[in-house]
Design an enzyme around this catalytic site. Structure first.
Site, PDB file in Angstrom:
ATOM      1  CE1 TYR A 112      -3.039  -3.046   0.322  1.00 33.99           C
ATOM      2  CE2 TYR A 112      -3.198  -2.672   2.685  1.00 33.99           C
ATOM      3  CZ  TYR A 112      -3.523  -3.411   1.561  1.00 33.99           C
ATOM      4  OH  TYR A 112      -4.347  -4.506   1.678  1.00 33.99           O
ATOM      5  CG  HIS A 168      -0.707  -8.739   0.401  1.00 34.54           C
ATOM      6  ND1 HIS A 168      -0.280  -7.419   0.301  1.00 34.54           N
ATOM      7  CD2 HIS A 168      -2.018  -8.719   0.059  1.00 34.54           C
ATOM      8  CE1 HIS A 168      -1.296  -6.661  -0.068  1.00 34.54           C
ATOM      9  NE2 HIS A 168      -2.351  -7.425  -0.236  1.00 34.54           N
TER      10      HIS A 168
END
Length: 346
Positions: free
Chosen positions: A68, A152
Site C-alpha cells: 500500500y 499477501h
C-alpha cells in the site's frame, strides 16, 4: 470460530478473537490502503485525521501492507498508533512483497497509488523473504510487533507460499514473534486451501463476500466454520460500487460494468425504501455468517470514517433482506444477520 463478545466502543462492539488465538479484533476494522493514496492523492494531515477518526469511533483493529503506497501506509499508520497504548489495538500487516529502493523519479499510479515511486515491489514468498518483509514493516511502523501477519496475494506463487512462506509464519508464531497468522487475497479458492491444509488462525477475503457476490460461501466460509477459524472481510463495498452506486463507480479496482451498476441501483432502491443506506446494509451483511469476525472499511478522510461508523451502527431490519430476496437481488440460501446478530452488533 472462537469469539469473545465484549464491548469495544460505540461503533465497534463486539470484540471477537481470531480463531483459536488470543488476538482480538473489533467488528469494524480500518483498512489503511486508502490513506496511502489508493486511487488518488491523500495528504499527510488528511491521512492522520482519518486514522485518528477511526480511533475516536472505537475502531481498534487496523490492517496495512507494504504494497500500500510502497510502504507509505505502514509509515502513516505507525505514526498515529505509536502514540496509542500498544495493548489497546490489534495490527495486521502482510508479507510476500519485499520493497527495494529505486531511483529515477516517477509515481506509483500504475499500481494504483498516487505516491512517488520510491521503491520497487519484488515478489518473495521464501522463508527469508517473509522474515525480511516483517522486519522492514516493523521499521516503517516504528513498532516492536504486529499481532497478525498475512501472506499477501500469493495467487501466482501458490506452491512456494505453502512450502516456504507458511512454515516461516508458523515458526514466527511458535516463537511468539507474532500472535496470529493467515493469508489475505482477492479470491476464495486458495484461502479455502489455507483453512483446510494449514493451521492459520484467520484469512482476509477481499471482495468475494459482499451483497453483490458470495463466492466465499462455496468452500471458504464452511471451511472456516468447520475448523474454528476466522474470516476477515475486506472490500465490502466492492471497491466503491456498494458505497455510491452511480455510473462510473469502481468495482473490483476498475470501472463497474453497466449491468452491475444497475444491480446495485436496484439494491439501493430496496434499502432506501426501508430507511437504510445501501452502504449500511453492505457493512452489516457479512455478519450473517458466524465465521466472520471483522469487516474492514477503507477510508481516505475523517468524514468517510465517521460515515462508515455511523452506517455500521444502524440496525438493518429483516425486511430489507427479505425484499432483496423477493426482487432476486440476493440468493435465498445466503445467510443474513438475524435478530440475534443485530443484538450483538449494535
Amino acid at each position: 470460530m472462537a469469539a469473545d463478545e465484549n464491548e469495544a466502543g460505540p461503533a465497534t462492539a463486539p470484540v471477537r478473537t481470531l480463531g483459536r488465538s488470543s488476538v482480538p479484533v473489533t467488528a469494524l476494522g480500518f483498512g489503511a490502503a486508502a490513506v496511502a493514496g489508493l486511487n488518488g492523492d491523500v495528504g499527510e494531515d488528511e491521512a492522520t485525521a482519518a486514522v485518528e477518526a477511526a480511533w475516536s469511533a472505537g475502531i481498534r483493529y487496523f490492517d496495512t501492507a507494504p504494497h500500500y503506497g510502497v510502504g507509505l501506509s505502514e509509515r502513516r499508520l505507525g505514526a498515529v498508533l505509536r502514540a496509542k497504548p500498544r495493548d489497546g489495538f490489534t495490527l495486521s500487516t502482510k508479507v510476500g512483497r519485499v520493497l527495494v529502493p529505486r531511483e529515477g523519479g516517477g509515481d506509483d499510479r500504475a499500481n494504483g497509488f498516487a505516491v512517488p515511486a520510491t521503491h520497487t515491489r519484488r515478489w518473495d514468498f521464501s522463508a527469508d523473504g517473509v522474515r525480511r518483509s516483517l522486519e522492514d514493516s516493523l521499521t516503517r511502523l516504528g513498532l516492536d510487533r504486529v499481532d497478525l501477519v498475512l501472506l499477501h496475494d500469493p495467487d501466482d506463487h501458490e506452491e512456494q507460499a505453502f512450502r516456504e512462506a507458511y512454515p516461516a509464519l508458523e515458526e514466527l508464531r511458535s516463537q511468539g514473534v507474532v500472535r496470529a497468522i493467515g493469508a489475505g487475497m482477492n479470491q476464495s479458492r486458495m484461502l479455502a486451501r489455507f483453512l483446510t491444509d494449514t493451521d492459520v488462525d484467520a484469512v482476509l477475503c477481499a471482495g468475494r463476500y459482499t451483497l453483490l457476490e458470495q463466492g466465499a460461501l462455496d468452500a471458504l466460509l464452511p471451511a472456516a466454520a468447520a475448523g474454528g477459524k476466522s474470516v476477515i472481510v475486506g472490500g465490502v463495498f466492492n471497491s466503491g460500487l456498494l458505497a455510491d452506486p452511480t455510473p462510473g463507480a469502481m468495482y473490483d479496482y476498475k470501472t463497474a460494468p453497466e449491468e452491475l451498476v444497475g444491480r446495485a441501483l436496484r439494491m439501493n432502491e430496496v434499502t432506501e425504501a426501508h430507511g437504510v443506506r445501501l452502504r449500511a446494509a453492505a457493512l452489516r451483511f457479512p455478519f450473517g455468517h458466524p465465521a466472520v469476525a471483522s469487516v474492514l472499511v477503507g477510508a481516505r478522510s475523517a468524514d468517510q470514517v465517521r460515515d462508515a461508523a455511523a452506517q455500521y451502527r444502524r440496525p438493518v431490519p429483516g425486511a430489507v433482506w427479505e425484499a432483496l430476496r423477493e426482487r432476486g437481488l440476493l440468493p435465498n440460501g445466503v445467510p443474513v444477520p438475524d435478530a440475534r446478530t443485530e443484538g450483538i452488533l449494535s
